[in-house]
Design a protein around this motif. Structure first.
Motif, PDB file in Angstrom:
ATOM      1  N   VAL A 203       0.836  -1.202   0.000  1.00 27.36           N
ATOM      2  CA  VAL A 203       0.000   0.000   0.000  1.00 27.36           C
ATOM      3  C   VAL A 203       0.872   1.255   0.000  1.00 27.36           C
ATOM      4  CG1 VAL A 203      -1.651   1.351   1.374  1.00 27.36           C
ATOM      5  CG2 VAL A 203      -1.980  -1.120   1.096  1.00 27.36           C
ATOM      6  N   LEU A 204       1.931   1.247   0.824  1.00 28.78           N
ATOM      7  CA  LEU A 204       2.814   2.413   0.916  1.00 28.78           C
ATOM      8  C   LEU A 204       3.480   2.719  -0.418  1.00 28.78           C
ATOM      9  CD1 LEU A 204       4.382   4.586   2.482  1.00 28.78           C
ATOM     10  CD2 LEU A 204       6.062   2.822   3.052  1.00 28.78           C
ATOM     11  N   PHE A 205       4.072   1.712  -1.050  1.00 28.37           N
ATOM     12  CA  PHE A 205       4.790   1.952  -2.302  1.00 28.37           C
ATOM     13  C   PHE A 205       3.827   2.369  -3.417  1.00 28.37           C
ATOM     14  CE2 PHE A 205       8.378   0.137  -0.199  1.00 28.37           C
ATOM     15  CZ  PHE A 205       9.492   0.578  -0.904  1.00 28.37           C
ATOM     16  N   ALA A 206       2.616   1.826  -3.415  1.00 29.18           N
ATOM     17  CA  ALA A 206       1.632   2.242  -4.414  1.00 29.18           C
ATOM     18  C   ALA A 206       1.244   3.703  -4.205  1.00 29.18           C
ATOM     19  CB  ALA A 206       0.398   1.346  -4.342  1.00 29.18           C
ATOM     20  N   ALA A 207       1.064   4.101  -2.945  1.00 31.99           N
ATOM     21  CA  ALA A 207       0.695   5.484  -2.644  1.00 31.99           C
ATOM     22  C   ALA A 207       1.817   6.442  -3.036  1.00 31.99           C
ATOM     23  CB  ALA A 207       0.363   5.621  -1.160  1.00 31.99           C
ATOM     24  N   VAL A 208       3.069   6.082  -2.720  1.00 30.71           N
ATOM     25  CA  VAL A 208       4.196   6.946  -3.075  1.00 30.71           C
ATOM     26  C   VAL A 208       4.342   7.031  -4.584  1.00 30.71           C
ATOM     27  CG1 VAL A 208       6.701   7.216  -2.915  1.00 30.71           C
ATOM     28  CG2 VAL A 208       5.397   6.509  -0.906  1.00 30.71           C
ATOM     29  N   GLY A 209       4.096   5.927  -5.291  1.00 33.56           N
ATOM     30  CA  GLY A 209       4.134   5.961  -6.753  1.00 33.56           C
ATOM     31  C   GLY A 209       3.111   6.928  -7.326  1.00 33.56           C
ATOM     32  N   LEU A 211       1.919   9.523  -5.746  1.00 32.27           N
ATOM     33  CA  LEU A 211       2.360  10.861  -5.378  1.00 32.27           C
ATOM     34  C   LEU A 211       3.395  11.370  -6.382  1.00 32.27           C
ATOM     35  CD1 LEU A 211       2.388  13.217  -3.341  1.00 32.27           C
ATOM     36  CD2 LEU A 211       4.193  11.975  -2.090  1.00 32.27           C
ATOM     37  N   ILE A 212       4.303  10.511  -6.808  1.00 34.50           N
ATOM     38  CA  ILE A 212       5.312  10.910  -7.787  1.00 34.50           C
ATOM     39  C   ILE A 212       4.660  11.305  -9.104  1.00 34.50           C
ATOM     40  CG2 ILE A 212       7.254  10.048  -9.163  1.00 34.50           C
ATOM     41  CD1 ILE A 212       7.957   8.271  -6.699  1.00 34.50           C
ATOM     42  N   ALA A 213       3.708  10.486  -9.568  1.00 33.82           N
ATOM     43  CA  ALA A 213       3.009  10.819 -10.815  1.00 33.82           C
ATOM     44  C   ALA A 213       2.269  12.140 -10.685  1.00 33.82           C
ATOM     45  CB  ALA A 213       2.038   9.689 -11.168  1.00 33.82           C
ATOM     46  N   LEU A 214       1.671  12.375  -9.529  1.00 34.37           N
ATOM     47  CA  LEU A 214       0.931  13.611  -9.298  1.00 34.37           C
ATOM     48  C   LEU A 214       1.859  14.822  -9.348  1.00 34.37           C
ATOM     49  CD1 LEU A 214      -1.878  14.764  -8.426  1.00 34.37           C
ATOM     50  CD2 LEU A 214      -1.088  14.533  -6.077  1.00 34.37           C
ATOM     51  N   VAL A 223       8.828  18.690  -0.534  1.00 37.71           N
ATOM     52  CA  VAL A 223      10.046  17.897  -0.680  1.00 37.71           C
ATOM     53  C   VAL A 223       9.984  16.990  -1.895  1.00 37.71           C
ATOM     54  CG1 VAL A 223      11.483  16.126   0.421  1.00 37.71           C
ATOM     55  CG2 VAL A 223      10.571  18.003   1.792  1.00 37.71           C
ATOM     56  N   THR A 224       8.817  16.408  -2.180  1.00 38.56           N
ATOM     57  CA  THR A 224       8.679  15.534  -3.340  1.00 38.56           C
ATOM     58  C   THR A 224       9.035  16.278  -4.619  1.00 38.56           C
ATOM     59  OG1 THR A 224       6.881  14.371  -2.204  1.00 38.56           O
ATOM     60  CG2 THR A 224       7.126  13.977  -4.560  1.00 38.56           C
ATOM     61  N   SER A 225       8.496  17.462  -4.799  1.00 38.73           N
ATOM     62  CA  SER A 225       8.757  18.252  -6.007  1.00 38.73           C
ATOM     63  C   SER A 225      10.215  18.689  -6.076  1.00 38.73           C
ATOM     64  CB  SER A 225       7.839  19.479  -6.037  1.00 38.73           C
ATOM     65  OG  SER A 225       6.478  19.095  -6.019  1.00 38.73           O
ATOM     66  N   TRP A 226      10.770  19.120  -4.947  1.00 33.36           N
ATOM     67  CA  TRP A 226      12.168  19.558  -4.931  1.00 33.36           C
ATOM     68  C   TRP A 226      13.097  18.403  -5.266  1.00 33.36           C
ATOM     69  CZ3 TRP A 226      10.941  21.924   0.446  1.00 33.36           C
ATOM     70  CH2 TRP A 226      10.218  23.110   0.269  1.00 33.36           C
ATOM     71  N   THR A 235      15.342   9.072 -11.390  1.00 29.14           N
ATOM     72  CA  THR A 235      14.286   8.367 -12.118  1.00 29.14           C
ATOM     73  C   THR A 235      13.096   8.153 -11.189  1.00 29.14           C
ATOM     74  OG1 THR A 235      15.064   6.178 -11.474  1.00 29.14           O
ATOM     75  CG2 THR A 235      16.051   7.165 -13.455  1.00 29.14           C
ATOM     76  N   ASP A 236      11.969   7.719 -11.749  1.00 32.10           N
ATOM     77  CA  ASP A 236      10.803   7.449 -10.908  1.00 32.10           C
ATOM     78  C   ASP A 236      11.114   6.344  -9.893  1.00 32.10           C
ATOM     79  OD1 ASP A 236       9.352   9.393 -12.142  1.00 32.10           O
ATOM     80  OD2 ASP A 236       7.973   8.037 -13.196  1.00 32.10           O
ATOM     81  N   GLU A 237      11.889   5.341 -10.314  1.00 33.18           N
ATOM     82  CA  GLU A 237      12.243   4.267  -9.374  1.00 33.18           C
ATOM     83  C   GLU A 237      13.106   4.814  -8.244  1.00 33.18           C
ATOM     84  OE1 GLU A 237      14.583  -0.023  -9.086  1.00 33.18           O
ATOM     85  OE2 GLU A 237      14.651   1.131 -10.951  1.00 33.18           O
ATOM     86  N   GLU A 238      14.084   5.657  -8.583  1.00 27.82           N
ATOM     87  CA  GLU A 238      14.918   6.255  -7.542  1.00 27.82           C
ATOM     88  C   GLU A 238      14.101   7.173  -6.644  1.00 27.82           C
ATOM     89  OE1 GLU A 238      19.258   6.382  -9.811  1.00 27.82           O
ATOM     90  OE2 GLU A 238      17.833   8.033 -10.092  1.00 27.82           O
ATOM     91  N   MET A 239      13.181   7.913  -7.229  1.00 34.81           N
ATOM     92  CA  MET A 239      12.284   8.755  -6.433  1.00 34.81           C
ATOM     93  C   MET A 239      11.490   7.906  -5.453  1.00 34.81           C
ATOM     94  SD  MET A 239      12.206  12.112  -6.926  1.00 34.81           S
ATOM     95  CE  MET A 239      10.586  12.326  -6.191  1.00 34.81           C
TER      96      MET A 239
END
Length: 450
Positions: A203-209, A211-214, A223-226, A235-239
């Protein structure tokens, strides 16, 4: 070590059996870890331990040896893919410590140039957090949590306060909308509570994924945007892995530090409930009861002797921050006024990148609680409190408290640092919030809006 000088292992310790490694798990270790550290020091600067059934390691208990290890990135590496016992199939598949130690693509498990790149992205992004905004966010979240129990006259200061506040802070700093934030809370809480941890991690990794797309589509002041705008060009995986690291590895120490500092204030008469002594109580906690007691996993690159122990390449070596901080050699330095020379934040290239904001949040959270509940006290005898088992963390199971019931602090004007979900990609936000409608983060955002 002759028979007459050999120390007696602590009660319940399997080291009573000749040749057995000293276990860093179970209720006996949780109840009195210092008795175990005292025993381990008789091996020298490092000792053979067992982190969980079948998981062997060498634990460094001496301050000088710990510093040497943490600063020697040529002889010791962080990449857990070097872990020899894991590679040889000696670690049980269901081992409770494997999720903490297993390799992930983040700055904690990297070395050399790759570590510098990922670490710089994290530290630069965290440095953009405005300290005044962080204090305001902490106070606002603290007000909300206290409002939930202030009228009762009693609370579990862990479940009702210290456990929830870090997650709310991270949700706000990372720019989580309602639905995603609810699932982050669910995921991180589930991982640490040990209830279906595999599902919680999913659930956590899906939610963070999400958030990255958003944030790729609509970045903000968070912090996510920065992190994704950093010149390191993650990369998205590194993010995904850096954000998960910050959420998981950041939550547990902060939760324990708030709880352990409150515990110290409520169980030591030397501290008054005044803001000037909170810093002192925090420093004493970091010295004597650090939130992460044993971690800093490293792997020697070659067979070697270190701190009196023979190590093979790929052996698991951990640092006991708690034992190093409380060793006899540290007493003089601490009495001389070096009150922040402890290893609670680790040291070297992998030292905690967020020690300043962590300290700021802890002081603000503790001070706000004591200001609003000035007569708060333990609701049970101090010696009846139970500490959570496990080799890595140091935190209580519960911290029951009582106080004079009071009306909660006035609700602040709605100035959330996070945009309401309705203003962020309506379709994505609606999908994210559908499964967890009415979760804790959503309730907080609704409270802010009045």
């Amino acid at each position: 070590m002759d028979a007459e000088s050999t120390p007696v292992p602590p009660p319940g310790c399997p080291a009573h059996n000749s040749g057995a490694r000293v276990p860093l798990y179970g209720p006996e270790f949780a109840a009195d870890p210092q008795a175990y550290y005292s025993y381990l020091r008789h091996y020298g600067p490092a000792a053979p331990v067992e982190l969980a059934p079948g998981v062997e390691a060498t634990l460094v208990t001496d301050y000088a040896a710990a510093l040497q290890l943490l600063q020697d990135s040529a002889s010791f590496r962080k990449d857990a893919r070097r872990w020899r016992d894991l590679n040889e199939g000696k670690i049980p598949a269901d081992s409770p410590v494997a999720p903490v130690l297993a390799y992930r693509n983040n700055c904690m498990f990297s070395d050399g140039a790759e570590h510098l790149r990922l670490r710089q992205a994290v530290t630069d992004s965290l440095s953009k957090v405005d300290t005044r905004r962080l204090t305001q966010s902490t106070e606002r979240i603290s007000d909300y949590l206290i409002a939930q129990f202030a009228g009762r006259g009693s609370a579990d200061l862990l479940a009702d306060y210290a456990k929830q506040l870090p997650l709310f802070i991270f949700n706000e700093l990372f720019g989580c909308p309602a639905g995603i934030g609810d699932r982050v809370v669910f995921g991180v809480t589930g991982m640490f509570d040990g209830v279906n941890a595999e599902k919680a991690m999913e659930v956590l990794f899906a939610a963070v994924g999400e958030l990255i797309a958003l944030k790729r589509a609509r970045p903000g002041e968070d912090v996510t945007s920065w992190l994704m705008q950093h010149p390191a060009r993650l990369t998205d995986e590194e993010m995904l892995h850096q954000l998960a690291l910050l959420l998981v590895a950041g939550n547990e120490p902060l939760r324990n530090l708030i709880g352990n500092t409150l515990h110290r204030l409520l169980t030591h008469d030397a501290y008054a409930h005044q803001g000037g002594l909170i810093d002192e109580a925090l420093d004493d906690t970091l010295w004597e009861n650090p939130p992460m007691s044993n971690l800093g996993a490293h792997y020697p690159v070659a067979d070697m002797e270190f701190a009196g122990q023979q190590l093979r390449a790929g052996d698991l070596v951990l640092v006991s921050f708690a034992a190093a901080n409380t060793g006899p050699a540290l007493t003089a330095a601490r009495q001389a006024g070096s009150n922040r020379a402890h290893l609670a934040w680790s040291a070297g290239p992998h030292a905690c990148p967020a020690k300043d904001p962590t300290r700021q949040v802890t002081v603000t959270a503790v001070e706000n609680l004591l200001n609003q509940l000035p007569d708060v006290e333990l609701a049970v005898p101090a010696d009846s409190l139970t500490w959570r088992p496990g080799p890595f963390n140091r935190g209580l199971v519960t911290l029951p408290a009582r106080f004079t019931p009071t009306r909660a602090a006035g609700r602040p004007r709605p100035q959330p640092a996070v945009q309401p979900a309705a203003q962020q990609q309506p379709a994505a936000a609606a999908a994210a919030g559908k499964a967890e409608r009415g979760g804790k983060w959503s309730q907080f955002l609704n409270w802010l809006k009045g």
